[in-house]
Each structure stands twice: as structure tokens, then as C-alpha cells.
Motif scaffolding. Structure first.
Motif, short mmCIF file in Angstrom:
data_model
loop_
_atom_site.label_atom_id
_atom_site.label_comp_id
_atom_site.label_asym_id
_atom_site.label_seq_id
_atom_site.Cartn_x
_atom_site.Cartn_y
_atom_site.Cartn_z
N GLU A 149 0.83 -1.21 0.00
CA GLU A 149 0.00 0.00 0.00
C GLU A 149 0.86 1.25 0.00
N LYS A 150 0.24 2.34 -0.41
CA LYS A 150 0.88 3.64 -0.43
C LYS A 150 -0.18 4.66 -0.07
N ASN A 151 0.14 5.51 0.90
CA ASN A 151 -0.80 6.53 1.38
C ASN A 151 -2.15 5.93 1.75
N GLY A 152 -2.10 4.75 2.38
CA GLY A 152 -3.32 4.10 2.85
C GLY A 152 -4.12 3.38 1.79
N GLU A 153 -3.66 3.40 0.55
CA GLU A 153 -4.38 2.72 -0.54
C GLU A 153 -3.65 1.46 -0.94
N GLN A 197 -2.19 -1.32 -3.24
CA GLN A 197 -1.64 -1.32 -4.60
C GLN A 197 -1.19 -2.73 -4.97
N HIS A 224 8.53 0.39 -3.40
CA HIS A 224 7.82 0.57 -2.13
C HIS A 224 6.85 -0.58 -1.84
#
Length: 134
Positions: free
Chosen positions: A53-57, A59, A88
Motif C-alpha cells: 500500500e501507499k498513502n493508505g491505498e 496497490q 515501495h
């Protein structure tokens, strides 16, 4: 009565993500399969995917499948290029190969942010800098 199935241990096979310069002197990254055994790996399948995930989303990348006919003894081969934009994520590689009539299978995961400048080492088998899976 069920007989326990013995799963053979994968030895002397690993992955590396190596950095190299292209003709424009820009960094490119590639995933390599390293075979440090005295025998070839035959009919190797590698399934790769990224997830996290990235910024709470959440992926995910597409799952890619690669067939490597032969990975020579004491040799290496490119599995795929890898984009730094997925460093990431967890970058997972399932490797399955034959040695003789025996199949071997192992999961390798580069956890988030481990493919980075501070983790680069010289990988003698490739004669390149990269991150070697432990």
C-alpha cells in the motif's frame, strides 16, 4: 494412512536486483536468477508480482510469468526488468525449477524499500551492484 511428502530444500539458488547503466547513462534495474549449483536448472518458471500500500491505498501489480529454459550451472539469467516505482511494494517471486526429475519451489520476497542505495552490494556473479536476496 497418508504418507508425508518430503519437500526438497532449494539450495544455492537466489535472486538479485541489479542496477546497471544503459546507453544513455541512466540507471536501469533488472531481476536476476542466480544458480550457484554445479548443475543446470531446467524448465524454470518464475511468477512475479508486487503488492502493498501507499498513502493508505492498496496497490498491486500484474502477475507476470516467465519461462527460463535453462539457467546454467554457476550462472545467472535475467528474469525481468523492474521499475523503481514499485520498490515501495513487496516484490514477490515464486521460482520453480527442475533438476533431473525433481521439482524445486521457493518464494522470494523483497520487502518494501529494501531495494535502495543503502542496501547495494557488489554481486560478484553479475559483476554489478545490486540487492541480493538473503
Amino acid at each position: 494412512m497418508k504418507k508425508d511428502i518430503e519437500i526438497p530444500e532449494v539450495k544455492n539458488v537466489t535472486l538479485a536486483v541489479a542496477r546497471e547503466k544503459n546507453v544513455l547513462n541512466q540507471d536501469e534495474w533488472r531481476v536476476y536468477l542466480l544458480n550457484n549449483n554445479e548443475f543446470d536448472l531446467e524448465n524454470t518458471l518464475v511468477a512475479s508480482r508486487g503488492y502493498g500500500e501507499k498513502n493508505g491505498e492498496e496497490q498491486r501489480t500484474s502477475t507476470l510469468r516467465h519461462f527460463l529454459e535453462t539457467v546454467p550451472a554457476k550462472g545467472s539469467t535475467v528474469v525481468e526488468p523492474i521499475d523503481p516505482n514499485v520498490f515501495h511494494l513487496n516484490n514477490e517471486y515464486w521460482v520453480s525449477y527442475y533438476s533431473g526429475s525433481q521439482i524445486y519451489d521457493k518464494r522470494f520476497v523483497f520487502v518494501p524499500e529494501t531495494i535502495c542505495e543503502s542496501n547495494l552490494v557488489f554481486i560478484k556473479e553479475l559483476q554489478k551492484e545490486g540487492v541480493l536476496h538473503s
